[in-house]
Motif scaffolding. Structure first.
Motif, PDB file in Angstrom:
ATOM      1  N   VAL A 149      70.316  48.986  60.647  1.00 35.65           N
ATOM      2  CA  VAL A 149      71.214  48.255  61.532  1.00 35.65           C
ATOM      3  C   VAL A 149      71.207  48.927  62.896  1.00 35.65           C
ATOM      4  O   VAL A 149      71.412  50.137  62.999  1.00 35.65           O
ATOM      5  CB  VAL A 149      72.654  48.230  60.966  1.00 35.65           C
ATOM      6  N   SER A 150      70.951  48.141  63.921  1.00 41.22           N
ATOM      7  CA  SER A 150      71.054  48.635  65.298  1.00 41.22           C
ATOM      8  C   SER A 150      72.027  47.737  66.050  1.00 41.22           C
ATOM      9  O   SER A 150      72.569  46.790  65.476  1.00 41.22           O
ATOM     10  CB  SER A 150      69.677  48.635  65.971  1.00 41.22           C
ATOM     11  N   LYS A 151      72.229  47.984  67.319  1.00 42.14           N
ATOM     12  CA  LYS A 151      73.132  47.140  68.095  1.00 42.14           C
ATOM     13  C   LYS A 151      72.588  45.729  68.250  1.00 42.14           C
ATOM     14  O   LYS A 151      73.356  44.784  68.378  1.00 42.14           O
ATOM     15  CB  LYS A 151      73.366  47.748  69.473  1.00 42.14           C
ATOM     16  N   SER A 152      71.270  45.580  68.217  1.00 43.36           N
ATOM     17  CA  SER A 152      70.667  44.283  68.505  1.00 43.36           C
ATOM     18  C   SER A 152      70.212  43.506  67.276  1.00 43.36           C
ATOM     19  O   SER A 152      70.076  42.288  67.349  1.00 43.36           O
ATOM     20  CB  SER A 152      69.479  44.449  69.458  1.00 43.36           C
ATOM     21  N   GLN A 153      69.951  44.175  66.153  1.00 40.29           N
ATOM     22  CA  GLN A 153      69.410  43.469  64.992  1.00 40.29           C
ATOM     23  C   GLN A 153      69.632  44.255  63.709  1.00 40.29           C
ATOM     24  O   GLN A 153      69.981  45.423  63.743  1.00 40.29           O
ATOM     25  CB  GLN A 153      67.910  43.234  65.178  1.00 40.29           C
ATOM     26  N   ILE A 154      69.359  43.568  62.591  1.00 39.16           N
ATOM     27  CA  ILE A 154      69.271  44.225  61.293  1.00 39.16           C
ATOM     28  C   ILE A 154      67.840  44.014  60.824  1.00 39.16           C
ATOM     29  O   ILE A 154      67.381  42.872  60.669  1.00 39.16           O
ATOM     30  CB  ILE A 154      70.263  43.643  60.276  1.00 39.16           C
ATOM     31  N   ALA A 155      67.118  45.115  60.637  1.00 40.39           N
ATOM     32  CA  ALA A 155      65.709  45.058  60.252  1.00 40.39           C
ATOM     33  C   ALA A 155      65.562  45.329  58.759  1.00 40.39           C
ATOM     34  O   ALA A 155      66.276  46.162  58.189  1.00 40.39           O
ATOM     35  CB  ALA A 155      64.910  46.075  61.047  1.00 40.39           C
ATOM     36  N   PHE A 156      64.622  44.628  58.144  1.00 38.44           N
ATOM     37  CA  PHE A 156      64.258  44.826  56.743  1.00 38.44           C
ATOM     38  C   PHE A 156      62.905  45.518  56.725  1.00 38.44           C
ATOM     39  O   PHE A 156      61.972  45.092  57.415  1.00 38.44           O
ATOM     40  CB  PHE A 156      64.179  43.488  56.010  1.00 38.44           C
ATOM     41  N   ARG A 157      62.791  46.588  55.909  1.00 34.81           N
ATOM     42  CA  ARG A 157      61.590  47.420  55.922  1.00 34.81           C
ATOM     43  C   ARG A 157      61.121  47.792  54.521  1.00 34.81           C
ATOM     44  O   ARG A 157      61.919  47.889  53.609  1.00 34.81           O
ATOM     45  CB  ARG A 157      61.856  48.722  56.674  1.00 34.81           C
ATOM     46  N   ARG A 158      59.833  48.036  54.437  1.00 33.31           N
ATOM     47  CA  ARG A 158      59.224  48.773  53.334  1.00 33.31           C
ATOM     48  C   ARG A 158      58.563  49.979  53.991  1.00 33.31           C
ATOM     49  O   ARG A 158      59.258  50.768  54.620  1.00 33.31           O
ATOM     50  CB  ARG A 158      58.227  47.887  52.595  1.00 33.31           C
ATOM     51  N   TRP A 196      57.586  32.767  53.033  1.00 35.02           N
ATOM     52  CA  TRP A 196      57.189  33.547  54.210  1.00 35.02           C
ATOM     53  C   TRP A 196      57.703  34.978  54.113  1.00 35.02           C
ATOM     54  O   TRP A 196      56.995  35.923  54.460  1.00 35.02           O
ATOM     55  CB  TRP A 196      57.703  32.892  55.483  1.00 35.02           C
ATOM     56  N   LEU A 197      58.946  35.140  53.642  1.00 34.09           N
ATOM     57  CA  LEU A 197      59.503  36.486  53.490  1.00 34.09           C
ATOM     58  C   LEU A 197      58.708  37.285  52.463  1.00 34.09           C
ATOM     59  O   LEU A 197      58.458  38.480  52.661  1.00 34.09           O
ATOM     60  CB  LEU A 197      60.979  36.416  53.100  1.00 34.09           C
ATOM     61  N   GLU A 198      58.300  36.646  51.383  1.00 30.84           N
ATOM     62  CA  GLU A 198      57.497  37.349  50.376  1.00 30.84           C
ATOM     63  C   GLU A 198      56.144  37.758  50.943  1.00 30.84           C
ATOM     64  O   GLU A 198      55.669  38.874  50.709  1.00 30.84           O
ATOM     65  CB  GLU A 198      57.310  36.486  49.128  1.00 30.84           C
ATOM     66  N   GLU A 199      55.514  36.875  51.684  1.00 29.59           N
ATOM     67  CA  GLU A 199      54.235  37.203  52.318  1.00 29.59           C
ATOM     68  C   GLU A 199      54.392  38.413  53.241  1.00 29.59           C
ATOM     69  O   GLU A 199      53.595  39.357  53.203  1.00 29.59           O
ATOM     70  CB  GLU A 199      53.721  35.994  53.097  1.00 29.59           C
ATOM     71  N   ALA A 200      55.426  38.395  54.063  1.00 29.08           N
ATOM     72  CA  ALA A 200      55.676  39.494  54.996  1.00 29.08           C
ATOM     73  C   ALA A 200      56.008  40.781  54.243  1.00 29.08           C
ATOM     74  O   ALA A 200      55.544  41.871  54.605  1.00 29.08           O
ATOM     75  CB  ALA A 200      56.809  39.118  55.950  1.00 29.08           C
ATOM     76  N   TRP A 201      56.812  40.670  53.180  1.00 32.63           N
ATOM     77  CA  TRP A 201      57.192  41.824  52.354  1.00 32.63           C
ATOM     78  C   TRP A 201      55.945  42.486  51.782  1.00 32.63           C
ATOM     79  O   TRP A 201      55.807  43.718  51.826  1.00 32.63           O
ATOM     80  CB  TRP A 201      58.138  41.353  51.249  1.00 32.63           C
TER      81      TRP A 201
END
Length: 124
Positions: free
Chosen positions: A40-49, A115-120
């Motif tokens: 979590v940042s001021k501008s976004q919430i990022a999802f990562r592996r 699309w989320l699965e592909e990106a994941w």
């Protein structure tokens, strides 16, 4: 999903209940795909592996007169031609950033989950 930042998520969505509901749906779909962490940042919430693969942000922080509560950004190694994307940019060779406006939790459907699965998978 790593939700040690629950307080940060609460702060990020303070006063933005509709955006929070949509975020919860995005997070639920990602958890069904597999493990990921959030930042979590001021501008976004990022999802990562190993690398980032998606993020969400609230356009009302930056734009006036918007009725869009949340934007989903998905990182792919190809340009997807769906008309659902608001914008697709190629910041580097073979890396495409796709932006989608989300107005309701139901907008996060099977196509978005794909699309989320592909990106994941690409981020692993």
């Amino acid at each position: 999903m790593d939700d040690r930042n629950t307080t940060d998520v609460d702060e990020f969505f303070a006063g933005r209940d509709r955006a929070r509901q949509i975020y919860e749906r995005v997070a639920e779909v990602i958890m069904q795909i597999g493990p990921a962490t959030t930042r979590v940042s001021k501008s976004q919430i990022a999802f990562r592996r190993k690398t980032g693969f998606a993020s969400v942000w609230t356009p009302d922080r930056y734009l006036s007169n918007t009725d869009v509560p949340l934007v989903l950004t998905v990182l792919l190694r190809r340009r997807d031609t769906s008309g659902r994307w608001k914008e697709v940019v190629e910041p580097g060779d073979g890396r495409f950033t796709h932006h989608m406006e989300l107005r309701e939790p139901e907008d996060v459907d099977q196509q978005v989950a794909g699309w989320l699965e592909e990106a994941w998978k690409l981020a692993g």
